[in-house]
Design a protein around this motif. Structure first.
Motif, short mmCIF file in Angstrom:
data_model
loop_
_atom_site.label_atom_id
_atom_site.label_comp_id
_atom_site.label_asym_id
_atom_site.label_seq_id
_atom_site.Cartn_x
_atom_site.Cartn_y
_atom_site.Cartn_z
N GLU A 241 16.26 -61.26 10.89
CA GLU A 241 15.34 -60.56 9.94
C GLU A 241 13.77 -61.10 10.34
N PHE A 242 12.87 -60.42 10.19
CA PHE A 242 11.56 -60.59 10.53
C PHE A 242 10.68 -60.41 9.33
N LEU A 243 9.88 -61.31 9.32
CA LEU A 243 8.59 -61.09 8.11
C LEU A 243 7.41 -60.69 8.83
N LEU A 244 6.77 -59.55 8.38
CA LEU A 244 5.82 -59.06 9.18
C LEU A 244 4.40 -58.88 8.28
N GLY A 245 3.30 -59.08 8.73
CA GLY A 245 1.96 -58.89 8.01
C GLY A 245 1.42 -57.49 8.48
N HIS A 246 1.19 -56.63 7.84
CA HIS A 246 0.87 -55.29 8.13
C HIS A 246 -0.42 -55.04 7.42
N ILE A 247 -1.38 -54.31 8.35
CA ILE A 247 -2.79 -53.68 7.85
C ILE A 247 -2.58 -52.47 8.44
N LEU A 248 -3.29 -51.44 7.50
CA LEU A 248 -3.32 -50.04 7.79
C LEU A 248 -4.87 -49.64 7.70
N ILE A 249 -5.52 -49.18 8.65
CA ILE A 249 -6.74 -48.54 8.73
C ILE A 249 -6.40 -46.98 8.55
N ALA A 250 -6.70 -46.25 7.47
CA ALA A 250 -6.13 -45.07 7.23
C ALA A 250 -6.98 -43.88 7.76
N THR A 251 -6.43 -42.89 8.01
CA THR A 251 -7.40 -41.62 8.49
C THR A 251 -6.85 -40.57 7.34
N PRO A 252 -7.76 -39.68 6.92
CA PRO A 252 -7.20 -38.71 5.90
C PRO A 252 -6.63 -37.39 6.59
N GLN A 253 -5.96 -36.98 5.83
CA GLN A 253 -5.23 -35.56 6.48
C GLN A 253 -6.37 -34.77 7.25
N PHE B 64 -5.23 -63.43 8.21
CA PHE B 64 -4.59 -62.28 8.06
C PHE B 64 -4.45 -61.56 6.73
N ARG B 65 -4.14 -62.64 5.84
CA ARG B 65 -4.20 -62.25 4.45
C ARG B 65 -5.40 -61.62 3.86
N GLN B 66 -6.47 -62.47 3.85
CA GLN B 66 -7.79 -62.11 3.76
C GLN B 66 -8.15 -60.76 4.52
N ALA B 67 -7.80 -60.55 5.64
CA ALA B 67 -8.43 -59.24 6.15
C ALA B 67 -7.71 -57.89 5.51
N SER B 68 -6.43 -58.25 5.22
CA SER B 68 -5.43 -57.21 4.46
C SER B 68 -6.14 -56.93 3.03
N LEU B 69 -6.46 -58.09 2.47
CA LEU B 69 -7.10 -57.87 1.01
C LEU B 69 -8.55 -57.19 1.42
N SER B 70 -9.20 -57.32 2.38
CA SER B 70 -10.53 -56.72 2.18
C SER B 70 -10.68 -55.42 3.12
N SER B 71 -9.37 -55.06 4.01
CA SER B 71 -9.75 -53.87 4.84
C SER B 71 -8.37 -53.08 4.82
N SER B 72 -7.39 -53.65 4.29
CA SER B 72 -6.23 -52.59 4.48
C SER B 72 -6.10 -51.52 3.43
N ASP B 73 -5.72 -50.42 3.85
CA ASP B 73 -5.44 -49.20 2.97
C ASP B 73 -3.91 -48.99 2.65
N ALA B 74 -2.97 -50.18 3.11
CA ALA B 74 -1.57 -50.03 2.84
C ALA B 74 -1.45 -50.51 1.39
N SER B 75 -0.03 -50.07 0.87
CA SER B 75 -0.04 -50.17 -0.53
C SER B 75 0.39 -51.75 -0.60
N GLU B 76 0.71 -52.60 0.29
CA GLU B 76 0.98 -53.95 0.28
C GLU B 76 -0.52 -54.75 0.66
N ALA B 77 -1.50 -54.19 0.64
CA ALA B 77 -2.67 -54.93 0.87
C ALA B 77 -2.90 -55.91 -0.09
N LEU B 78 -2.71 -55.79 -1.41
CA LEU B 78 -3.08 -56.88 -2.34
C LEU B 78 -1.95 -57.85 -2.34
N LYS B 79 -1.17 -57.86 -1.54
CA LYS B 79 -0.11 -58.86 -1.52
C LYS B 79 -0.30 -59.60 -0.18
#
Length: 454
Positions: A184-196, A223-238
């Motif tokens: 099993e792998f524990l991943l950090g994830h950041i999404l920079i979203a693009t609209p449809q 990485f956590r700070q970058a997620s909080l400030s920049s990510s559009d993913a649903s888990e950004a606030l985690k």
């Protein structure tokens, strides 16, 4: 030093309500006349400044305890507001779809939270009060989260199809990645979203933002700070954590990269229909194949509908249980009453099921039963179940079990991908108007989309 008990309760209970990960944030000062200002308009609803402040205050302690570096207040405020907007959109869609959470369902959810924390509901109420969390606010958060779960189940889960070819491909490639298939792998994830239907300039801007973020992360940005400030993913606030997953449970575009990564490695930007992804390998852990205990179980399902209320469905099952205890045949009653038509023709028999094959509420109740024992009525997203365990047996990792594992893991992979796309779509299609410019995504309120004529 032992942490106070409520620290653990706050993280556990508020995680269910979708709240964990926020902090105290400055927002523009209230109007001089004391009027509670509207922060954003979402469809036919609004988000008030007091709601934003209350949510921030309610979980301030949680983020402080996680030792996550804080981005600027206004940046994180936008993240929080964006999540609130997405919640409002989902709750609005759930209401329009008739997916309402009744008081009995809410009561059971609260009872489950209390049980997981070894508390009575009354003790839970007192503990929340001690944390400064108003109980009515907590209930509304739980009700909203349950409504969102039902909506996603109807609009995303039910649309996922898995072919025999996909299962066969999974089985053929199992273990060929060079990694332990049970690792099993524990991943950090950041999404920079693009609209449809994003224009090329917007796609290029998102790519450049993602590339700069990768460079900053490799130079030491948290990485956590970058997620909080920049990510559009649903888990950004985690903090961007995706949780522990096997390779087969990851989106395909991640699973191909992770076996080649070492702890701390960062990959990206990775292009997908949602935008550009960045991933970081945080931890790994392995596991050996173990023998599995399978349960032979049957059930009777009663679904609430326009004619049968939730309470009526539960009472009907209680009556059926009384008849079985008095000597009536379970199979006959299942054939005559169960709304699960697939199993009803077999007397409610679901056969031998492996761990993880059934929804958590059903499986938890099933696991608490001995052979030939009956449950009380158990509620899940499908309705109310009366469950009987017939027998149990241990099984090796057989081909049949592998096929079930393949189906489950392919479903999880597709669910993550489809849910992210679905969330972006409903956000893009919703009417959203920012009333405080500095809280808009780019600092200026975009022109709101025209609301369709009724």
């Amino acid at each position: 030093m032992v942490k106070p008990f409520m620290s653990r309760l706050s993280r556990s209970a508020l995680l269910l309500a979708g709240l964990t990960g926020l902090a105290s944030l400055p927002v523009p000062p209230a109007a001089a006349d004391g009027v509670d200002r509207i922060v954003a308009v979402v469809e036919d609803d609004v988000i008030l400044e007091s709601e934003l402040q209350k949510k921030i205050a309610a979980i301030r302690q949680g983020l402080a305890q996680s030792d996550t570096p804080m981005p600027s207040g206004i940046t994180l405020a936008r993240q929080v507001l964006d999540r609130m907007i997405l919640e409002k959109i989902q709750i609005s869609l759930a209401e329009k779809s008739g997916l309402r959470v009744d008081d009995e369902t809410l009561r059971q959810a609260v009872q489950q939270i209390a049980q997981k924390n070894n508390l009575t509901p009354e003790e839970l109420r007192g503990s929340l009060r001690a944390e400064g969390i108003e109980y009515p606010d907590f209930l509304e958060q739980i009700r909203g989260e349950l409504a969102q779960q039902r909506l996603r189940s109807n609009q995303v889960n039910s649309q996922i199809k898995i072919s025999d070819r996909e299962i066969q491909n999974w089985m053929e490639t199992r273990g060929k990645s060079g990694a332990d298939p049970n690792a099993e792998f524990l991943l950090g994830h950041i999404l920079i979203a693009t609209p449809q239907a994003a224009q090329p300039a917007a796609v290029q801007a998102a790519r450049e933002k993602a590339e700069k973020l990768v460079a900053d992360l490799r130079q030491g940005l948290d990485f956590r700070q970058a997620s909080l400030s920049s990510s559009d993913a649903s888990e950004a606030l985690k903090g961007g954590e995706l949780g522990w997953r096997k390779l087969s449970e990851m989106p395909t575009l991640f699973a191909d990269l992770v076996p080649k990564m070492k702890k701390g490695d960062i990959q990206g930007p990775i292009r997908s229909p949602s935008g550009f992804h960045l991933i970081k390998l945080l931890e790994t852990r392995g596991g050996d194949v173990q023998r599995v205990t399978k349960t032979h179980v049957r059930h009777i399902l009663i679904k609430p509908n326009e004619l049968i209320t939730n309470e009526d469905a539960r009472k009907k099952l209680e009556t059926i249980k009384t008849r079985i205890e008095a000597g009536d045949d379970f199979g006959d009653l299942a054939r005559g009453n169960s709304d699960d038509k697939g199993s009803a023709v077999k007397g409610g028999d679901l056969g031998f099921v492996a761990p993880g094959a059934l929804v958590p509420e059903f499986e938890q109740a099933m696991n608490a039963l001995g052979p030939n024992q009956f449950s009380d009525p158990v509620q899940s997203q499908f309705g109310w179940h009366l469950i009987q365990v017939l027998e149990r047996q241990e099984s090796d990792d057989t081909e049949e079990l592998l096929r079930k594992q393949a189906q489950d893991e392919i479903f999880k992979r597709k669910l993550a991908e489809e849910t992210e796309l679905w969330l972006r779509r409903i956000r893009d299609e919703a009417y959203v108007e920012y009333r405080i410019p500095e809280l808009a995504p780019d600092g200026t309120p975009p022109p709101p989309p025209a609301k369709p004529e009724p």
